[in-house]
Design a protein around this motif. Structure first.
Motif, short mmCIF file in Angstrom:
data_model
loop_
_atom_site.label_atom_id
_atom_site.label_comp_id
_atom_site.label_asym_id
_atom_site.label_seq_id
_atom_site.Cartn_x
_atom_site.Cartn_y
_atom_site.Cartn_z
N THR A 114 0.82 -1.22 0.00
CA THR A 114 0.00 0.00 0.00
C THR A 114 0.85 1.26 0.00
N THR A 115 1.89 1.29 0.81
CA THR A 115 2.70 2.51 0.88
C THR A 115 3.53 2.72 -0.39
N THR A 116 3.90 1.62 -1.05
CA THR A 116 4.59 1.75 -2.33
C THR A 116 3.66 2.37 -3.37
N LEU A 117 2.43 1.88 -3.45
CA LEU A 117 1.47 2.43 -4.40
C LEU A 117 1.17 3.89 -4.10
N ALA A 118 1.08 4.23 -2.81
CA ALA A 118 0.78 5.62 -2.43
C ALA A 118 1.91 6.55 -2.87
N LEU A 119 3.15 6.15 -2.63
CA LEU A 119 4.28 6.99 -3.02
C LEU A 119 4.37 7.14 -4.54
N MET A 120 4.00 6.09 -5.27
CA MET A 120 4.07 6.12 -6.72
C MET A 120 2.86 6.79 -7.35
N GLY A 121 1.82 7.09 -6.56
CA GLY A 121 0.63 7.72 -7.10
C GLY A 121 -0.24 6.77 -7.90
N LEU A 122 -0.19 5.49 -7.62
CA LEU A 122 -1.04 4.50 -8.29
C LEU A 122 -2.35 4.38 -7.50
N TRP A 123 -3.20 5.39 -7.66
CA TRP A 123 -4.36 5.53 -6.77
C TRP A 123 -5.43 4.48 -7.04
N ASP A 124 -5.71 4.14 -8.28
CA ASP A 124 -6.74 3.14 -8.57
C ASP A 124 -6.38 1.80 -7.93
N GLU A 125 -5.14 1.43 -8.06
CA GLU A 125 -4.68 0.17 -7.48
C GLU A 125 -4.72 0.23 -5.94
N LEU A 126 -4.34 1.38 -5.39
CA LEU A 126 -4.37 1.54 -3.94
C LEU A 126 -5.78 1.45 -3.40
N LEU A 127 -6.74 2.02 -4.09
CA LEU A 127 -8.13 1.96 -3.62
C LEU A 127 -8.66 0.53 -3.60
N LEU A 128 -8.22 -0.28 -4.56
CA LEU A 128 -8.60 -1.70 -4.54
C LEU A 128 -8.02 -2.40 -3.31
N SER A 544 9.30 -9.00 0.08
CA SER A 544 9.84 -7.65 0.13
C SER A 544 10.02 -7.01 -1.25
N TRP A 545 9.51 -7.61 -2.31
CA TRP A 545 9.71 -7.07 -3.65
C TRP A 545 9.12 -5.66 -3.78
N GLY A 546 7.96 -5.42 -3.19
CA GLY A 546 7.37 -4.09 -3.24
C GLY A 546 8.24 -3.06 -2.55
N GLU A 547 8.91 -3.46 -1.49
CA GLU A 547 9.84 -2.57 -0.80
C GLU A 547 11.05 -2.25 -1.69
N THR A 548 11.56 -3.26 -2.39
CA THR A 548 12.69 -3.04 -3.29
C THR A 548 12.34 -2.01 -4.35
N LEU A 549 11.16 -2.16 -4.96
CA LEU A 549 10.73 -1.20 -5.98
C LEU A 549 10.50 0.18 -5.39
N LYS A 550 10.05 0.23 -4.16
CA LYS A 550 9.83 1.53 -3.50
C LYS A 550 11.12 2.32 -3.43
N LEU A 554 12.09 5.88 -5.30
CA LEU A 554 12.45 7.09 -4.55
C LEU A 554 13.82 7.63 -4.97
N ILE A 555 14.67 6.78 -5.47
CA ILE A 555 15.98 7.24 -5.96
C ILE A 555 15.81 8.14 -7.18
N PHE A 556 14.83 7.81 -8.04
CA PHE A 556 14.66 8.56 -9.29
C PHE A 556 13.57 9.63 -9.22
N ALA A 557 12.74 9.58 -8.19
CA ALA A 557 11.64 10.53 -8.05
C ALA A 557 12.14 11.88 -7.55
N ASP A 558 11.25 12.85 -7.51
CA ASP A 558 11.54 14.16 -6.93
C ASP A 558 12.15 13.96 -5.55
N VAL A 559 13.24 14.64 -5.26
CA VAL A 559 13.95 14.42 -4.00
C VAL A 559 13.16 14.88 -2.78
#
Length: 580
Positions: A114-128, A544-550, A554-559
């Motif tokens: 959930t927190t990975t989706l929230a940080l990435m702005g994947l709102w439709d998937e997060l709402l599910l 932990s795959w979702g954590e790895t992607l998170k 964050l490395i490439f996103a707005d600092v």
């Protein structure tokens, strides 16, 4: 077994502190406050993130949009395949697509990501996912015994962090009613986890039976002086199982106003923070630990799997709530542990013979085991460099930032040396002259060749999509602003895309030293008639795959997204806003 000595100064210290406090109370009652009634000025919180980004408007944001979107697409692919094939399962087997049940049957993937989706702005998937969390999860029952450490890290941490993310107004897509329902689920789970703290010492039992609401031991352990293992609820556990769930419980108390969660977590790790035994290397607690007596059963000391997340949680606790009563103590204990790592466990390797390069040496992290120096390191220890940089910058110890950078360079070297560009799960090296003698030596001709060429040899060639390397790269990038850490992250991510894509997600690989796409391997395949394709992928769930992607994202996103000056990340990678 060697005896453990109690610290003879502990009682004297307690008596002295009691006298000083008593004197202060009596004196101030008669003469007034010793320092007057004017409160000292509030000190500015130390800045952790690289400040060069804030020097000009041009540098603000500093987003690598293309690479961030590529990571985001990998998360979206993972979610869509899971939803289509295994929705509601704890995870999905990435090669076969079978339903996984490794996290008690509550839908571990759904909650943890959930927190990975929230940080990435994947709102439709997060709402599910939120719909599943609020309507379909019943924490009163569980499939099998519950591991309080993993459950706190993956489930409770995600629920509390998601609630805090909503409160931070990161998203407007989630209603107040949904927010309250998520927090209520966190409270329900925390209540079910409470029996884990009902041990004689307050240290958590390794398992909980949700059907009886009792903490239990999983195996009997031998107590000192016993000829046979005890059959009582006595269990040997590692420091991480005891100490790495502090942040989640501290923050739940902050959100609910109920101090019991914070109190339980404080009591749980108190025997390690305020150690009553003399420490040969101050800061490092001997393990494993008998939770029925809060005493060491062995002499294992390291910052690797099973230990490191306790030490990393100490500095994170100090940063999360700097005004807390014991915040300074946590900082002091972390600093001791970091110094012990540097002076006793880290060792530089003998030179390698890398082609086209000068002979290189790298700084690795070994382990101490009952008088033996184990010259081996797992990928789990690669989270330590980032933690050293975090604590070093926060405490103004730039020497520890540099130390962390050196260790991270070594972790990167294990990735950069393999044909696949992915790091082996376990590796060893020969400590150079001046360091402790290592226990292990290469056993095969291949290991000897690896040692000569790379300066290390592979002990376990598997790769498990673990988050620790990406985690440290995230801290390194955000703290130093050095572009090389972004480049290393992209190299690792593209290697994962190349070698770990599976029919139903992403899978670990069995041998990082074999690149199925190389012309040499393809020629061997044609000669033998055996194809190296999905057979080399491990059909194992990766929690932990979702954590790895998170962390990659964050490395490439707005600092400013998930800024280290406003957020603290738990062992499971879930962010909490700094209190105060």
């Amino acid at each position: 077994m060697a005896s453990f000595r109690r610290d003879p100064s502990l009682a004297f210290k307690i008596l002295t502190v009691t006298f000083i406090i008593g004197f202060y109370v009596v004196y101030t009652a008669i003469h007034g406050d010793l320092v007057g009634t004017v409160a000292p000025p509030k000190q500015a919180r130390p800045k952790v993130q690289y400040q060069g980004w804030n020097s000009t408007k041009l540098n603000r944001g500093y987003e690598d949009g293309y690479r961030a979107d590529e990571v985001r697409l990998a998360m979206l692919r993972t979610f869509q395949l899971y939803r289509a094939k295994s929705w509601g399962c704890d995870d999905i087997k990435p090669v076969s697509g079978k339903c996984g049940t490794s996290m008690n049957g509550w839908g571990g993937f759904i909650v943890d990501t959930t927190t990975t989706l929230a940080l990435m702005g994947l709102w439709d998937e997060l709402l599910l996912e939120i719909e599943h969390i609020t309507n379909n999860i019943n924490f009163n029952t569980a499939n099998g015994l519950v591991d309080p450490h993993e459950t706190t890290s993956r489930y409770l941490g995600a629920l509390v962090s998601l609630t805090d993310t909503i409160d931070s107004r990161t998203t407007q897509y989630i209603s107040h009613e949904e927010r309250d329902a998520i927090l209520l689920q966190a409270i329900r789970l925390a209540r079910k986890l409470a029996p884990s703290f009902d041990s004689p010492t307050g240290m958590p039992w390794p398992r909980i039976d949700f059907s009886t609401n009792k903490g239990i031991s999983s195996t009997p352990v031998a107590r000192k002086g016993d000829s046979k293992p005890s059959q009582q609820n006595s269990q040997a556990v590692d420091p991480a199982s005891i100490g790495s769930s502090f942040l989640e419980n501290r923050y739940l108390s902050h959100m609910t106003g109920n101090a019991v969660y914070h109190a339980n977590a404080t009591t749980a790790w108190a025997p390690m923070v305020w150690n009553k035994y003399v420490e040969d290397w101050p800061g490092l607690f001997d393990a494993p630990i008998d939770i029925s007596a809060a005493e060491p059963l062995g002499r294992e000391r390291h910052w690797d799997a099973g230990h490191s997340s306790y030490y990393s949680s100490l500095i994170k606790a100090a940063i999360l709530a700097p005004a807390d009563q014991h915040s300074q103590k946590y900082s002091d204990r972390w600093l001791q542990a970091a110094e012990a790592l540097r002076h006793h466990l880290a060792s530089r390797s003998t030179p390698s013979r890398e082609e086209g390069l000068a002979k290189m040496q790298h700084l690795y992290m070994g382990k101490w085991h009952n008088g033996w120096y184990l010259n081996e390191q797992s990928q789990a220890a690669c989270s330590t460099p980032g933690n050293l940089m975090l604590g070093g910058r926060y405490l103004g110890r730039e020497d520890l930032v540099t130390f962390g950078q050196a260790l991270l360079e070594a972790c990167h070297h294990t990735y950069n040396s393999t044909p696949t560009g992915l790091g082996p799960q376990l590796f060893s090296w020969i400590p150079n002259i001046g360091y402790l003698n290592g226990t292990y030596e290469p056993q095969t001709a291949m290991q000897q060749a690896e040692l000569a060429k790379f300066g290390f040899w592979v002990a376990d060639p598997s790769y498990k999509l673990r988050p620790e390397f990406a985690e440290s790269l995230f801290y390194a990038w955000r703290i130093t602003g050095e572009q090389r850490y972004r480049d290393w992250a992209w190299e690792a991510f593209t290697a994962i895309q190349k070698h770990c894509k599976a029919p139903y997600g992403y899978a670990g690989i069995k041998n990082v030293m074999i690149d199925p796409t190389s012309t040499t391997v393809q020629a061997a395949q044609r000669a033998t008639g055996r194809l190296l394709s999905d057979a080399e992928l491990a059909d194992e769930s990766v929690a932990s795959w979702g954590e790895t992607l998170k962390y990659f994202y964050l490395i490439f996103a707005d600092v400013e997204k998930g800024s280290l000056d406003r957020w603290v990340y738990s062992t499971g990678g879930h962010p909490f806003r700094i209190i105060g």
